[in-house]
Design a protein around this motif. Sequence first.
Motif, PDB file in Angstrom:
ATOM      1  N   GLU A 159       0.825  -1.208   0.000  1.00 57.71           N
ATOM      2  CA  GLU A 159       0.000   0.000   0.000  1.00 57.71           C
ATOM      3  C   GLU A 159       0.856   1.253   0.000  1.00 57.71           C
ATOM      4  O   GLU A 159       0.511   2.240  -0.620  1.00 57.71           O
ATOM      5  N   GLY A 160       1.956   1.232   0.718  1.00 61.45           N
ATOM      6  CA  GLY A 160       2.847   2.386   0.763  1.00 61.45           C
ATOM      7  C   GLY A 160       4.053   2.153  -0.119  1.00 61.45           C
ATOM      8  O   GLY A 160       4.157   1.146  -0.811  1.00 61.45           O
ATOM      9  N   VAL A 161       4.975   3.082  -0.104  1.00 54.68           N
ATOM     10  CA  VAL A 161       6.191   2.953  -0.889  1.00 54.68           C
ATOM     11  C   VAL A 161       7.220   2.254  -0.010  1.00 54.68           C
ATOM     12  O   VAL A 161       8.089   2.873   0.595  1.00 54.68           O
ATOM     13  N   THR A 162       7.076   0.915   0.085  1.00 58.61           N
ATOM     14  CA  THR A 162       7.922   0.100   0.955  1.00 58.61           C
ATOM     15  C   THR A 162       8.259  -1.214   0.267  1.00 58.61           C
ATOM     16  O   THR A 162       7.600  -1.614  -0.682  1.00 58.61           O
ATOM     17  N   VAL A 163       9.255  -1.895   0.782  1.00 60.01           N
ATOM     18  CA  VAL A 163       9.593  -3.252   0.328  1.00 60.01           C
ATOM     19  C   VAL A 163       9.255  -4.191   1.483  1.00 60.01           C
ATOM     20  O   VAL A 163       9.722  -3.995   2.601  1.00 60.01           O
ATOM     21  N   PRO A 164       8.453  -5.219   1.249  1.00 60.87           N
ATOM     22  CA  PRO A 164       8.043  -6.128   2.322  1.00 60.87           C
ATOM     23  C   PRO A 164       9.223  -6.865   2.954  1.00 60.87           C
ATOM     24  O   PRO A 164      10.222  -7.129   2.304  1.00 60.87           O
ATOM     25  N   SER A 165       9.049  -7.214   4.220  1.00 58.31           N
ATOM     26  CA  SER A 165      10.103  -7.925   4.941  1.00 58.31           C
ATOM     27  C   SER A 165       9.713  -9.362   5.272  1.00 58.31           C
ATOM     28  O   SER A 165      10.466 -10.057   5.926  1.00 58.31           O
ATOM     29  N   ARG A 166       8.542  -9.841   4.820  1.00 58.23           N
ATOM     30  CA  ARG A 166       8.101 -11.187   5.162  1.00 58.23           C
ATOM     31  C   ARG A 166       7.415 -11.829   3.959  1.00 58.23           C
ATOM     32  O   ARG A 166       7.041 -11.150   3.015  1.00 58.23           O
ATOM     33  N   PHE A 167       7.246 -13.153   4.028  1.00 61.99           N
ATOM     34  CA  PHE A 167       6.513 -13.886   2.988  1.00 61.99           C
ATOM     35  C   PHE A 167       5.061 -14.006   3.391  1.00 61.99           C
ATOM     36  O   PHE A 167       4.734 -14.114   4.571  1.00 61.99           O
ATOM     37  N   GLY A 168       4.175 -14.019   2.400  1.00 60.91           N
ATOM     38  CA  GLY A 168       2.748 -14.226   2.629  1.00 60.91           C
ATOM     39  C   GLY A 168       2.042 -12.992   3.145  1.00 60.91           C
ATOM     40  O   GLY A 168       2.632 -11.935   3.303  1.00 60.91           O
ATOM     41  N   GLY A 169       0.747 -13.133   3.360  1.00 62.03           N
ATOM     42  CA  GLY A 169      -0.058 -12.008   3.803  1.00 62.03           C
ATOM     43  C   GLY A 169      -0.353 -11.070   2.653  1.00 62.03           C
ATOM     44  O   GLY A 169       0.164 -11.214   1.554  1.00 62.03           O
ATOM     45  N   ALA A 170      -1.209 -10.099   2.911  1.00 63.54           N
ATOM     46  CA  ALA A 170      -1.637  -9.188   1.854  1.00 63.54           C
ATOM     47  C   ALA A 170      -0.474  -8.414   1.234  1.00 63.54           C
ATOM     48  O   ALA A 170      -0.416  -8.237   0.024  1.00 63.54           O
ATOM     49  N   GLU A 171       0.467  -7.960   2.056  1.00 64.11           N
ATOM     50  CA  GLU A 171       1.551  -7.138   1.540  1.00 64.11           C
ATOM     51  C   GLU A 171       2.910  -7.830   1.602  1.00 64.11           C
ATOM     52  O   GLU A 171       3.942  -7.183   1.473  1.00 64.11           O
ATOM     53  N   GLY A 172       2.935  -9.145   1.765  1.00 66.59           N
ATOM     54  CA  GLY A 172       4.201  -9.869   1.828  1.00 66.59           C
ATOM     55  C   GLY A 172       4.628 -10.366   0.459  1.00 66.59           C
ATOM     56  O   GLY A 172       3.941 -10.199  -0.541  1.00 66.59           O
TER      57      GLY A 172
END
Length: 188
Positions: A159-172
């Motif tokens: 949703e934001g200007v970020t890089v995910p830190s985990r696998f799975g989930g809505a933003e992973g």
Amino acid sequence: VADVQRGSCQQLPRSFTLGHFDVSLSSERRDPNLSRGRPDWAGSLAAQVGEAAIGDYNYTRLRPEIRYYQPLGRSWSLATRASAGVIFDYGRSVPRSQCLFLGGGSTLRAWPERRVGPHVEPRIPNGGLSSVLFNVEPRVRLSSTFGLVAFLDMGAVSEGVTVPSRFGGAEGWHAGVGGGLRVYTPIG
């Protein structure tokens, strides 16, 4: 310079005006015969959407991408791609249809079209303001007409200007593996 804040992708009125200017820049070093050599490609698409283009929304979308092809002998090769996307919304909403999504035959092939990323409800994708995608594809040519391919795709939408830190989930991060048959024709 406008203040860049975390915004949101929203379902907006049925009728709105979307004016934009697109700029594309690419560098291509491909062998004319795509079955040999090292076709390399890098490019970026930028779109400025805003009132200046007679539109109802104001944001900037950037989508850089790089592709690399490495022959690994007479019949083996490795094709790779890395791409990212970011939308700077300047604190205002972005039409959901214009947000970033992953999934489907040209991005994360093991996932349904536009299904990876934040969701409004379990089956309603919302899209995001940033995305990252990696594809790795070993190929073997069996004959002048047929070949086999395997793939590993990995990507995420936030949703934001970020890089995910985990696998799975809505933003992973999400990954997919698979394979297929390639058919070679005179046009590619």
